[in-house]
Design a protein around this motif. Structure first.
Motif, short mmCIF file in Angstrom:
data_model
loop_
_atom_site.label_atom_id
_atom_site.label_comp_id
_atom_site.label_asym_id
_atom_site.label_seq_id
_atom_site.Cartn_x
_atom_site.Cartn_y
_atom_site.Cartn_z
N ILE A 182 -2.98 -7.47 0.05
CA ILE A 182 -3.61 -6.28 -0.55
C ILE A 182 -3.35 -5.05 0.31
O ILE A 182 -3.05 -3.96 -0.21
CB ILE A 182 -5.12 -6.52 -0.74
CG1 ILE A 182 -5.35 -7.63 -1.77
CG2 ILE A 182 -5.83 -5.23 -1.17
CD1 ILE A 182 -6.79 -8.08 -1.88
N GLY A 183 -3.45 -5.19 1.63
CA GLY A 183 -3.17 -4.06 2.51
C GLY A 183 -1.74 -3.59 2.41
O GLY A 183 -1.46 -2.38 2.38
N LEU A 184 -0.78 -4.52 2.35
CA LEU A 184 0.62 -4.15 2.24
C LEU A 184 0.91 -3.47 0.90
O LEU A 184 1.64 -2.47 0.83
CB LEU A 184 1.50 -5.38 2.41
CG LEU A 184 1.42 -6.07 3.78
CD1 LEU A 184 2.27 -7.34 3.79
CD2 LEU A 184 1.85 -5.14 4.90
N LEU A 185 0.33 -3.99 -0.18
CA LEU A 185 0.48 -3.33 -1.48
C LEU A 185 -0.14 -1.94 -1.47
O LEU A 185 0.37 -1.01 -2.08
CB LEU A 185 -0.16 -4.19 -2.57
CG LEU A 185 0.57 -5.48 -2.94
CD1 LEU A 185 -0.27 -6.30 -3.93
CD2 LEU A 185 1.94 -5.17 -3.56
N GLY A 186 -1.25 -1.81 -0.75
CA GLY A 186 -1.90 -0.50 -0.68
C GLY A 186 -1.04 0.56 0.00
O GLY A 186 -1.08 1.73 -0.38
N ARG A 187 -0.26 0.16 0.99
CA ARG A 187 0.60 1.13 1.68
C ARG A 187 1.68 1.68 0.73
O ARG A 187 2.16 2.79 0.94
CB ARG A 187 1.25 0.49 2.90
CG ARG A 187 0.26 0.22 4.03
CD ARG A 187 0.97 -0.13 5.32
NE ARG A 187 1.76 0.98 5.82
CZ ARG A 187 1.27 2.00 6.52
NH1 ARG A 187 -0.02 2.05 6.78
NH2 ARG A 187 2.06 2.96 6.94
N VAL A 188 2.04 0.90 -0.29
CA VAL A 188 3.04 1.36 -1.25
C VAL A 188 2.39 2.12 -2.40
O VAL A 188 2.90 3.16 -2.84
CB VAL A 188 3.85 0.16 -1.79
CG1 VAL A 188 4.85 0.63 -2.86
CG2 VAL A 188 4.58 -0.55 -0.66
N HIS A 189 1.25 1.63 -2.88
CA HIS A 189 0.70 2.14 -4.14
C HIS A 189 -0.59 2.94 -4.01
O HIS A 189 -1.08 3.46 -5.01
CB HIS A 189 0.44 0.96 -5.09
CG HIS A 189 1.67 0.21 -5.47
ND1 HIS A 189 2.60 0.69 -6.37
CD2 HIS A 189 2.16 -0.99 -5.03
CE1 HIS A 189 3.59 -0.18 -6.51
NE2 HIS A 189 3.35 -1.20 -5.69
N ALA A 190 -1.16 3.03 -2.81
CA ALA A 190 -2.42 3.76 -2.66
C ALA A 190 -2.46 4.49 -1.33
O ALA A 190 -3.46 4.47 -0.62
CB ALA A 190 -3.60 2.81 -2.78
N ALA A 191 -1.35 5.17 -1.01
CA ALA A 191 -1.26 5.88 0.27
C ALA A 191 -2.32 6.97 0.40
O ALA A 191 -2.71 7.35 1.50
CB ALA A 191 0.12 6.47 0.46
N ASP A 192 -2.81 7.49 -0.73
CA ASP A 192 -3.81 8.56 -0.70
C ASP A 192 -5.15 8.08 -0.13
O ASP A 192 -5.99 8.90 0.26
CB ASP A 192 -4.02 9.13 -2.10
CG ASP A 192 -4.48 8.06 -3.09
OD1 ASP A 192 -3.71 7.10 -3.31
OD2 ASP A 192 -5.58 8.20 -3.64
#
Length: 493
Positions: free
Chosen positions: A279-289
């Motif tokens: 989830i953290g890795l996906l967040g760096r791509v899709h939820a950088a804000d």
């Protein structure tokens, strides 16, 4: 997120927790049931319960948020959390069970034949327990606000009330059933959304986004080696002294069962931590804000709705909310059980009534702290508790199990040295670090070691313990050989 979904998820997990807890109340009939579940909890059941109480807000929400903020450095937290149980397996799990103690102060007081050691251990257990409960209540406040829009204090107050009532009603026997259920709830709550999000993004071209999200500056070699070593030391040794973890090993039937429990826990934790990392890795791509202090911990709650729109995304979000709320309840419950046992043994003669009053009182101080201070990062806050534990209780516990020469004066000197050194380092880190008012231009390594000081404070505590034990004018207590034999000789089959 639709607030109705958030209300439903929180209501369901709360109802399930209450029903399981109060159903198990009927099984809590004796004082031993309240303190150690009459030492009858089998390895798989106990391992699930340990996973339920150990996987706190820092694990369910904080790991993903930390990876979002700091990249590969955040991976050291799940590695350290899981590997800490290897230290438990090797050093203290079976001996602590064989000691026959109900609580950690019971063990240190009996091992060193000292009321002063028992009293200081009690004080440290209470401090550690309170400060560990604080991030759980802060996580509950965050989850409640994101899921329902209610003010943050409602989440913290709800968890404190539910935990206080369930622990007071049923003690360790009741909480064992609750925590075992909540481990599997938490595993499902992070695994299903993580796998679903991976399936959704698997067909997209992620090369450019991934290159931007994972720059070399945040790679595995970017972190200061001393800072990493200090963090890992805190996580490895901190696990040894966590009161709510140690007390669970006293519920096993014997030392062999305690070892089997630890092995199962390691497997369960390794499986769980795969999914917050995803989830953290996906967040760096899709939820950088969301990569901002104060908001990053909400990544696991927000990301499913961003990547999967419609009812499916809402259901996945509700599942994460339920798992997160379960984490707050189960970890807080374990801590309150440990605190209530220690407090009631120390001031109320170990009675059931004293246990119940201590359980209710143990939730009030952390709740007051949460209502008065601003929240910090969940994983970072828990990491500081690990550093303090590693510097105070863990050295004395390990030496008490394995070193004949430990004395009461040495134990007191070590615990006080570790506590004062750790508190001073953390205070200087807050003052001189990047967020401090002084922001002195110190080398980054110095600032890192002040904000995560285990590499400095653990050796100091161990040195003080050994030096005072050897040359402090006091001999080991009478009967030490008999006590050590009890700790290390396997039970007859």
């Amino acid at each position: 997120m639709d607030p109705a979904i958030g209300y439903t998820a929180i209501a369901l997990v709360t109802l399930a927790t209450a029903l399981i807890g109060f159903f198990a109340v009927r099984l809590s009939r004796t004082t031993s049931d309240f303190y150690v579940a009459s030492r009858t909890v089998r390895p798989w059941w106990n391992a699930s319960a340990i996973g339920g109480e150990y996987l706190s807000a820092a694990s369910v929400l904080g790991i993903a948020g930390l990876i979002l903020l700091e990249g590969a450095y955040g991976l050291w937290f799940p590695i350290g959390y899981a590997a800490g149980y290897l230290m438990l397996l090797l050093l203290v799990a079976a001996p602590l069970r064989r000691s026959g103690a109900y609580t950690l102060p019971d063990f240190t007081g009996a091992r060193l034949a000292s009321r002063r050691v028992r009293g200081l251990t009690t004080a440290l257990v209470i401090i550690i327990g309170w400060f560990y409960i604080v991030p759980q209540l802060q996580g509950a406040a965050l989850a409640m606000t994101i899921a329902t829009g209610l003010p943050p204090w409602t989440g913290a107050a709800a968890v404190a009330l539910i935990v206080g009532l369930i622990v007071a009603a049923g003690g360790m026997r009741s909480i064992t059933y609750v925590q075992a259920f909540q481990f599997w709830l938490k595993l499902t709550a992070v695994a299903v959304p993580a796998i679903a999000m991976l399936l959704v993004v698997s067909g997209r071209d992620l090369d450019a986004a991934a290159a931007e999200a994972f720059p070399a500056a945040l790679g595995p070699l970017a972190a200061d080696p001393l800072a990493v070593a200090s963090l890992v030391l805190a996580l490895l040794l901190g696990t040894l002294g966590l009161p709510h973890v140690l007390i669970r090993f006293t519920t096993n039937p014997d030392g062999a069962a305690a070892r089997r429990t630890t092995l199962i826990v390691i497997v369960l934790l390794a499986l769980f931590y795969v999914f917050p990392v995803i989830i953290g890795l996906l967040g760096r791509v899709h939820a950088a804000d969301l990569a901002q202090p104060g908001t990053a911990d909400g990544l696991a709650l927000v990301l499913p709705g961003r990547l999967i729109e419609g009812p499916v995304g809402d259901v996945l979000t509700a599942l994460v909310v339920a798992g997160a709320f379960g984490a707050f309840l189960s970890t807080s419950s374990g801590l309150v059980v440990a605190l209530a046992g220690v407090i009631s043994q120390q001031v109320a003669g170990g009675t059931v009534r004293g246990f119940r009053l201590a359980a209710l009182g143990s939730t009030l101080v952390p709740l007051a702290v949460v209502l008065l201070i601003a929240p910090a990062g969940l994983a970072g806050s828990v990491g500081l508790v690990f550093a303090f534990t590693a510097s105070t209780l863990s050295p004395v516990l390990v030496l008490a199990v394995w070193w004949r020469g430990l004395t009461a004066r040495g134990a007191v000197a070590g615990m006080l040295t570790g506590a004062l050194a750790c508190a001073l380092a953390l205070a200087l880190g807050l003052l001189l670090g990047p967020a401090g008012v002084a922001d002195a231009q110190l080398p980054s390594t110095v600032v890192s070691l002040l904000t995560q000081p285990a590499l400095l404070t653990v050796p100091l505590a161990v040195t003080a313990t050994v030096v005072v034990s050897r040359w402090g004018g006091q001999r080991p207590p009478p009967g030490v050989d008999r006590m050590l034999a009890r700790l290390h000789v396997p039970e007859p089959r």
